[in-house]
Design a protein around this motif. Structure first.
Motif, PDB file in Angstrom:
ATOM      1  N   GLU B   1     -11.813  33.481  82.542  1.00  0.00           N
ATOM      2  CA  GLU B   1     -11.754  33.088  81.478  1.00  0.00           C
ATOM      3  C   GLU B   1     -10.846  33.770  80.672  1.00  0.00           C
ATOM      4  O   GLU B   1     -11.030  34.973  80.725  1.00  0.00           O
ATOM      5  N   ALA B   2      -9.340  33.055  80.531  1.00  0.00           N
ATOM      6  CA  ALA B   2      -8.508  34.481  79.968  1.00  0.00           C
ATOM      7  C   ALA B   2      -8.970  33.860  78.680  1.00  0.00           C
ATOM      8  O   ALA B   2      -8.713  32.874  77.999  1.00  0.00           O
ATOM      9  N   ASP B   3      -8.555  35.592  78.013  1.00  0.00           N
ATOM     10  CA  ASP B   3      -8.804  34.822  76.350  1.00  0.00           C
ATOM     11  C   ASP B   3      -7.264  35.415  75.243  1.00  0.00           C
ATOM     12  O   ASP B   3      -7.275  35.502  74.423  1.00  0.00           O
ATOM     13  N   ILE B   4      -6.571  35.701  76.569  1.00  0.00           N
ATOM     14  CA  ILE B   4      -4.472  35.929  75.709  1.00  0.00           C
ATOM     15  C   ILE B   4      -4.006  34.819  77.411  1.00  0.00           C
ATOM     16  O   ILE B   4      -4.479  34.943  78.521  1.00  0.00           O
ATOM     17  N   TYR B   5      -3.007  34.061  76.473  1.00  0.00           N
ATOM     18  CA  TYR B   5      -2.417  32.982  76.726  1.00  0.00           C
ATOM     19  C   TYR B   5      -0.770  33.223  76.723  1.00  0.00           C
ATOM     20  O   TYR B   5      -0.380  33.349  75.739  1.00  0.00           O
ATOM     21  N   GLN B   6      -0.558  32.339  78.518  1.00  0.00           N
ATOM     22  CA  GLN B   6       1.154  32.580  78.059  1.00  0.00           C
ATOM     23  C   GLN B   6       1.254  31.194  78.679  1.00  0.00           C
ATOM     24  O   GLN B   6       1.287  30.706  79.792  1.00  0.00           O
ATOM     25  N   THR B   7       2.516  30.742  78.030  1.00  0.00           N
ATOM     26  CA  THR B   7       3.040  29.908  78.405  1.00  0.00           C
ATOM     27  C   THR B   7       4.796  29.850  77.992  1.00  0.00           C
ATOM     28  O   THR B   7       5.322  30.482  77.195  1.00  0.00           O
ATOM     29  N   PRO B   8       5.156  29.334  79.023  1.00  0.00           N
ATOM     30  CA  PRO B   8       5.004  28.655  79.959  1.00  0.00           C
ATOM     31  C   PRO B   8       4.713  29.737  81.150  1.00  0.00           C
ATOM     32  O   PRO B   8       4.952  30.657  81.384  1.00  0.00           O
ATOM     33  N   THR B  20      12.371  31.014  74.930  1.00  0.00           N
ATOM     34  CA  THR B  20      11.088  31.767  74.301  1.00  0.00           C
ATOM     35  C   THR B  20       9.317  31.406  75.314  1.00  0.00           C
ATOM     36  O   THR B  20       9.519  30.388  75.533  1.00  0.00           O
ATOM     37  N   LEU B  21       9.607  33.121  75.290  1.00  0.00           N
ATOM     38  CA  LEU B  21       8.122  33.418  76.418  1.00  0.00           C
ATOM     39  C   LEU B  21       6.691  32.650  74.747  1.00  0.00           C
ATOM     40  O   LEU B  21       6.433  34.285  74.566  1.00  0.00           O
ATOM     41  N   GLU B  22       6.014  32.266  75.403  1.00  0.00           N
ATOM     42  CA  GLU B  22       4.607  32.354  74.309  1.00  0.00           C
ATOM     43  C   GLU B  22       3.925  33.314  74.461  1.00  0.00           C
ATOM     44  O   GLU B  22       3.098  33.315  76.015  1.00  0.00           O
ATOM     45  N   CYS B  23       2.603  33.753  73.563  1.00  0.00           N
ATOM     46  CA  CYS B  23       1.583  34.404  74.068  1.00  0.00           C
ATOM     47  C   CYS B  23       0.616  34.841  72.949  1.00  0.00           C
ATOM     48  O   CYS B  23       1.112  34.549  71.810  1.00  0.00           O
ATOM     49  N   SER B  24      -0.561  34.309  73.097  1.00  0.00           N
ATOM     50  CA  SER B  24      -1.520  34.065  72.717  1.00  0.00           C
ATOM     51  C   SER B  24      -2.612  34.610  72.111  1.00  0.00           C
ATOM     52  O   SER B  24      -2.824  34.618  73.752  1.00  0.00           O
ATOM     53  N   GLN B  25      -3.676  35.123  71.401  1.00  0.00           N
ATOM     54  CA  GLN B  25      -5.029  35.375  71.916  1.00  0.00           C
ATOM     55  C   GLN B  25      -5.424  35.749  71.098  1.00  0.00           C
ATOM     56  O   GLN B  25      -5.449  35.544  70.030  1.00  0.00           O
ATOM     57  N   THR B  26      -6.662  35.375  71.993  1.00  0.00           N
ATOM     58  CA  THR B  26      -8.010  34.457  70.368  1.00  0.00           C
ATOM     59  C   THR B  26      -8.764  36.271  70.488  1.00  0.00           C
ATOM     60  O   THR B  26     -10.616  35.855  69.877  1.00  0.00           O
ATOM     61  N   VAL B  66      11.225  40.477  69.822  1.00  0.00           N
ATOM     62  CA  VAL B  66      10.138  39.532  69.386  1.00  0.00           C
ATOM     63  C   VAL B  66       9.888  39.800  68.307  1.00  0.00           C
ATOM     64  O   VAL B  66      10.238  39.889  66.979  1.00  0.00           O
ATOM     65  N   SER B  67       8.154  39.136  67.137  1.00  0.00           N
ATOM     66  CA  SER B  67       7.797  38.969  65.947  1.00  0.00           C
ATOM     67  C   SER B  67       6.419  39.114  66.124  1.00  0.00           C
ATOM     68  O   SER B  67       6.144  38.801  67.541  1.00  0.00           O
ATOM     69  N   ARG B  68       5.805  39.306  65.250  1.00  0.00           N
ATOM     70  CA  ARG B  68       4.405  39.531  65.412  1.00  0.00           C
ATOM     71  C   ARG B  68       4.545  38.771  63.638  1.00  0.00           C
ATOM     72  O   ARG B  68       4.041  39.778  62.894  1.00  0.00           O
ATOM     73  N   ILE B  69       4.014  37.993  63.208  1.00  0.00           N
ATOM     74  CA  ILE B  69       3.765  36.504  62.273  1.00  0.00           C
ATOM     75  C   ILE B  69       2.549  36.648  61.902  1.00  0.00           C
ATOM     76  O   ILE B  69       1.493  37.447  60.802  1.00  0.00           O
ATOM     77  N   ARG B  70       1.938  36.218  63.331  1.00  0.00           N
ATOM     78  CA  ARG B  70       0.510  36.383  62.794  1.00  0.00           C
ATOM     79  C   ARG B  70      -0.378  37.340  63.788  1.00  0.00           C
ATOM     80  O   ARG B  70       0.069  37.758  64.808  1.00  0.00           O
ATOM     81  N   THR B  71      -1.462  38.028  63.772  1.00  0.00           N
ATOM     82  CA  THR B  71      -2.122  38.713  64.545  1.00  0.00           C
ATOM     83  C   THR B  71      -2.598  38.632  65.642  1.00  0.00           C
ATOM     84  O   THR B  71      -2.294  38.665  66.397  1.00  0.00           O
ATOM     85  N   GLU B  72      -2.677  37.063  66.199  1.00  0.00           N
ATOM     86  CA  GLU B  72      -3.032  36.471  67.546  1.00  0.00           C
ATOM     87  C   GLU B  72      -1.727  35.713  67.859  1.00  0.00           C
ATOM     88  O   GLU B  72      -1.958  35.786  69.478  1.00  0.00           O
ATOM     89  N   HIS B  73      -0.832  35.388  67.593  1.00  0.00           N
ATOM     90  CA  HIS B  73       1.132  35.021  68.436  1.00  0.00           C
ATOM     91  C   HIS B  73       1.849  36.470  68.092  1.00  0.00           C
ATOM     92  O   HIS B  73       2.302  37.064  67.810  1.00  0.00           O
ATOM     93  N   CYS B  91       2.953  39.313  79.241  1.00  0.00           N
ATOM     94  CA  CYS B  91       1.950  39.683  78.034  1.00  0.00           C
ATOM     95  C   CYS B  91       0.440  40.679  77.869  1.00  0.00           C
ATOM     96  O   CYS B  91      -0.909  39.836  78.755  1.00  0.00           O
ATOM     97  N   ALA B  92       0.306  41.172  77.272  1.00  0.00           N
ATOM     98  CA  ALA B  92      -0.912  41.887  77.313  1.00  0.00           C
ATOM     99  C   ALA B  92      -1.298  42.434  75.645  1.00  0.00           C
ATOM    100  O   ALA B  92      -0.776  42.606  74.720  1.00  0.00           O
ATOM    101  N   SER B  93      -3.310  42.791  75.253  1.00  0.00           N
ATOM    102  CA  SER B  93      -3.582  43.171  74.430  1.00  0.00           C
ATOM    103  C   SER B  93      -4.154  44.398  74.338  1.00  0.00           C
ATOM    104  O   SER B  93      -5.505  44.044  75.523  1.00  0.00           O
ATOM    105  N   ARG B  94      -4.766  44.737  73.264  1.00  0.00           N
ATOM    106  CA  ARG B  94      -6.294  45.512  73.593  1.00  0.00           C
ATOM    107  C   ARG B  94      -6.462  45.816  72.070  1.00  0.00           C
ATOM    108  O   ARG B  94      -6.140  45.683  70.756  1.00  0.00           O
ATOM    109  N   PRO B  95      -7.818  46.271  72.348  1.00  0.00           N
ATOM    110  CA  PRO B  95      -8.459  47.278  70.038  1.00  0.00           C
ATOM    111  C   PRO B  95      -8.471  48.139  70.835  1.00  0.00           C
ATOM    112  O   PRO B  95      -7.669  48.734  71.195  1.00  0.00           O
TER     113      PRO B  95
END
Lengths: 112, 112
Positions: B1-8, B20-26, B66-73, B91-95
């Motif tokens: 179950e992914a908590d980080i999503y890439q589309t397409p 634009t390649l999308e990456c979002s994390q929850t 790249v841009s980072r207007i919101r934490t999740e995107h 795309c990757a993320s970490r705390p």
């Protein structure tokens, strides 16, 4: 700059046998983290195991264990009782305060 | 179950197109990264962000932004795609702390 070296581009193991993947790194820092990631064909990269440099005890996750030799800057991954699902690219990674550095990867083939 | 999503997941486009390649994390992670990876090869860091309104270029020279207007995107944009951009983008993320990366499933881009 920190570098991570995986000297085995390809490895092969018989199902149910044990295989060890090698990784060395270069750093002047004393506090850092080491990781092994698995990337199955056309699938998501996932974390296999993690080791904090300040811990002397080698990390273990089920069939996966590491041999961490801090003085030698070596961080090998041992896979016991290899399964067909272990076939993948394995990447060793180093991280200090800043970003992750990855090795070039080792392709593991598991023979039935 | 992914908590980080890439589309397409897969994209084929013509030369000169803007994409634009999308990456979002929850997971609420502050740190996010974009890597370029040819299939089965090593990862190359192209961009990273340590938080909202913070972006930096990585080791690999890239014609993307790249841009980072919101934490999740954390979207990645190619203003004018070329065949040399054909690759997989991860795309990757970490705390903070000892945790490793969580990777998305990747976008496999082909520019014809």
């Amino acid at each position: 700059a920190q570098t991570v070296t995986q000297s085995q581009p390809e490895m092969s193991v018989q199902e149910a046998e044990t295989v060890t993947l090698s990784c060395t790194y270069d750093t002047s820092e004393s506090d850092y983290y080491l990781f092994w990631y698995k990337q199955p064909p056309s699938r998501q990269m996932i974390l296999v195991i993690r080791q904090e440099a300040y811990k002397q005890q080698n990390a273990t996750e089920n069939r996966f264990s590491v041999n961490f030799q801090k003085a030698a800057k070596s961080f090998s991954l041992k896979i016991s009782d290899s399964q067909l699902g272990d076939a993948a690219m394995y990447f060793c990674a180093y991280r200090s305060v800043n970003d992750m550095r990855f090795g070039a990867g080792t392709r593991l083939t598991v023979k039935p | 179950e992914a908590d980080i999503y890439q589309t397409p997941r897969y994209l084929v486009i013509g030369t000169g197109k803007k994409i634009t390649l999308e990456c979002s994390q929850t997971m609420g992670h502050d740190k996010m990264y974009w890597y370029q990876q040819d299939p089965g090869m090593e990862l190359h860091l192209i961009h990273y962000s340590y938080g909202v309104n913070s972006t930096e270029k990585g080791d690999l020279s890239s014609e993307s932004t790249v841009s980072r207007i919101r934490t999740e995107h954390f979207p990645l944009t190619l203003e004018s795609a070329r065949p040399s951009h054909t690759s997989q983008y991860l795309c990757a993320s970490r705390p903070g702390g000892a945790e490793g990366y969580t990777f998305g499933s990747g976008t496999r881009l082909t520019v014809v």
